[in-house]
Design a protein around this motif. Sequence first.
Motif, mmCIF file in Angstrom:
data_model
loop_
_atom_site.group_PDB
_atom_site.id
_atom_site.type_symbol
_atom_site.label_atom_id
_atom_site.label_comp_id
_atom_site.label_asym_id
_atom_site.label_seq_id
_atom_site.Cartn_x
_atom_site.Cartn_y
_atom_site.Cartn_z
ATOM 1 N N ASP A 1 0.834 -1.204 0.000
ATOM 2 C CA ASP A 1 0.000 0.000 0.000
ATOM 3 C C ASP A 1 0.867 1.252 0.000
ATOM 4 O OD1 ASP A 1 -2.232 -1.614 0.032
ATOM 5 O OD2 ASP A 1 -2.643 -1.342 2.174
ATOM 6 N N LEU A 2 1.926 1.251 0.810
ATOM 7 C CA LEU A 2 2.813 2.404 0.875
ATOM 8 C C LEU A 2 3.575 2.609 -0.432
ATOM 9 C CD1 LEU A 2 4.188 2.118 4.521
ATOM 10 C CD2 LEU A 2 2.600 3.831 3.633
ATOM 11 N N GLN A 3 3.970 1.509 -1.069
ATOM 12 C CA GLN A 3 4.666 1.623 -2.350
ATOM 13 C C GLN A 3 3.728 2.200 -3.416
ATOM 14 O OE1 GLN A 3 6.161 -2.382 -2.827
ATOM 15 N NE2 GLN A 3 8.196 -1.809 -2.067
ATOM 16 N N THR A 4 2.472 1.779 -3.378
ATOM 17 C CA THR A 4 1.486 2.322 -4.313
ATOM 18 C C THR A 4 1.284 3.812 -4.058
ATOM 19 O OG1 THR A 4 0.342 0.186 -4.422
ATOM 20 C CG2 THR A 4 -0.901 2.121 -5.126
ATOM 21 N N THR A 5 1.168 4.178 -2.790
ATOM 22 C CA THR A 5 1.004 5.587 -2.434
ATOM 23 C C THR A 5 2.224 6.391 -2.869
ATOM 24 O OG1 THR A 5 -0.363 4.971 -0.534
ATOM 25 C CG2 THR A 5 0.581 7.182 -0.515
ATOM 26 N N LEU A 6 3.409 5.846 -2.645
ATOM 27 C CA LEU A 6 4.646 6.524 -3.055
ATOM 28 C C LEU A 6 4.661 6.744 -4.563
ATOM 29 C CD1 LEU A 6 7.473 7.638 -2.444
ATOM 30 C CD2 LEU A 6 8.341 5.300 -2.683
ATOM 31 N N ALA A 7 4.289 5.734 -5.325
ATOM 32 C CA ALA A 7 4.260 5.870 -6.787
ATOM 33 C C ALA A 7 3.266 6.954 -7.201
ATOM 34 C CB ALA A 7 3.897 4.536 -7.432
ATOM 35 N N ASP A 8 2.106 6.985 -6.545
ATOM 36 C CA ASP A 8 1.106 8.015 -6.853
ATOM 37 C C ASP A 8 1.634 9.406 -6.521
ATOM 38 O OD1 ASP A 8 -0.609 6.006 -7.637
ATOM 39 O OD2 ASP A 8 -1.807 6.038 -5.795
ATOM 40 N N VAL A 9 2.291 9.534 -5.381
ATOM 41 C CA VAL A 9 2.832 10.833 -4.966
ATOM 42 C C VAL A 9 3.944 11.278 -5.914
ATOM 43 C CG1 VAL A 9 4.159 11.993 -3.144
ATOM 44 C CG2 VAL A 9 2.162 10.628 -2.550
ATOM 45 N N GLU A 10 4.799 10.356 -6.323
ATOM 46 C CA GLU A 10 5.875 10.715 -7.253
ATOM 47 C C GLU A 10 5.307 11.158 -8.600
ATOM 48 O OE1 GLU A 10 8.342 7.222 -7.214
ATOM 49 O OE2 GLU A 10 9.557 7.977 -5.562
ATOM 50 N N GLU A 11 4.258 10.470 -9.046
ATOM 51 C CA GLU A 11 3.616 10.851 -10.303
ATOM 52 C C GLU A 11 2.980 12.243 -10.167
ATOM 53 O OE1 GLU A 11 -0.181 9.434 -12.994
ATOM 54 O OE2 GLU A 11 0.903 7.912 -11.845
ATOM 55 N N PHE A 12 2.307 12.491 -9.047
ATOM 56 C CA PHE A 12 1.680 13.789 -8.787
ATOM 57 C C PHE A 12 2.738 14.891 -8.727
ATOM 58 C CE2 PHE A 12 -0.121 16.950 -5.794
ATOM 59 C CZ PHE A 12 -1.237 17.318 -6.524
ATOM 60 N N ARG A 13 3.859 14.582 -8.071
ATOM 61 C CA ARG A 13 4.959 15.546 -7.958
ATOM 62 C C ARG A 13 5.512 15.888 -9.340
ATOM 63 N NH1 ARG A 13 10.365 14.806 -7.858
ATOM 64 N NH2 ARG A 13 11.584 16.511 -7.041
ATOM 65 N N ALA A 14 5.718 14.875 -10.180
ATOM 66 C CA ALA A 14 6.226 15.104 -11.530
ATOM 67 C C ALA A 14 5.246 15.978 -12.322
ATOM 68 C CB ALA A 14 6.461 13.777 -12.241
ATOM 69 N N GLN A 15 3.960 15.719 -12.160
ATOM 70 C CA GLN A 15 2.934 16.518 -12.828
ATOM 71 C C GLN A 15 3.014 17.976 -12.366
ATOM 72 O OE1 GLN A 15 -1.032 15.156 -12.023
ATOM 73 N NE2 GLN A 15 -1.994 16.835 -13.111
#
Length: 127
Positions: free
Chosen positions: A73-87
């Motif tokens: 779950d944390l890895q999924t959240t991290l991936a989402d946050v990194e994608e949001f940050r890149a955006q």
Amino acid sequence: MCITKGVAAYLLPSIVVFAAISKAQNVFSASDSMQKNALGIKMNELITLTNDLERRAQKEGDEITTGSKKMEDLQTTLADVEEFRAQKEEEKRILSDKICTFADEVGEIKKEYDKLLSWTEELGKDD
């Protein structure tokens, strides 16, 4: 999944021993004289310790499963946050480009204004 297999491989021998001891407990519990001697006492201690071990192993297996799920779950959240940050970084870059373009346009307008103002002042002086 690999962790679960490892836990299963770890627990399998314990389960076999537990089943054998449980069967032995049923045989030995029928005999009161056996429980009174040292072998019976040691066998009861072994059964108690084995049961404790099995409970701890089950608890640890459950904790490993829970921990693995939390980690996923944390890895999924991290991936989402990194994608949001890149955006947001891309949006920031685009906005910065727009600001620079706007500043350049304002500079050009100011130059044009100053030029027209000086031209107007010169026309006013000629009269």
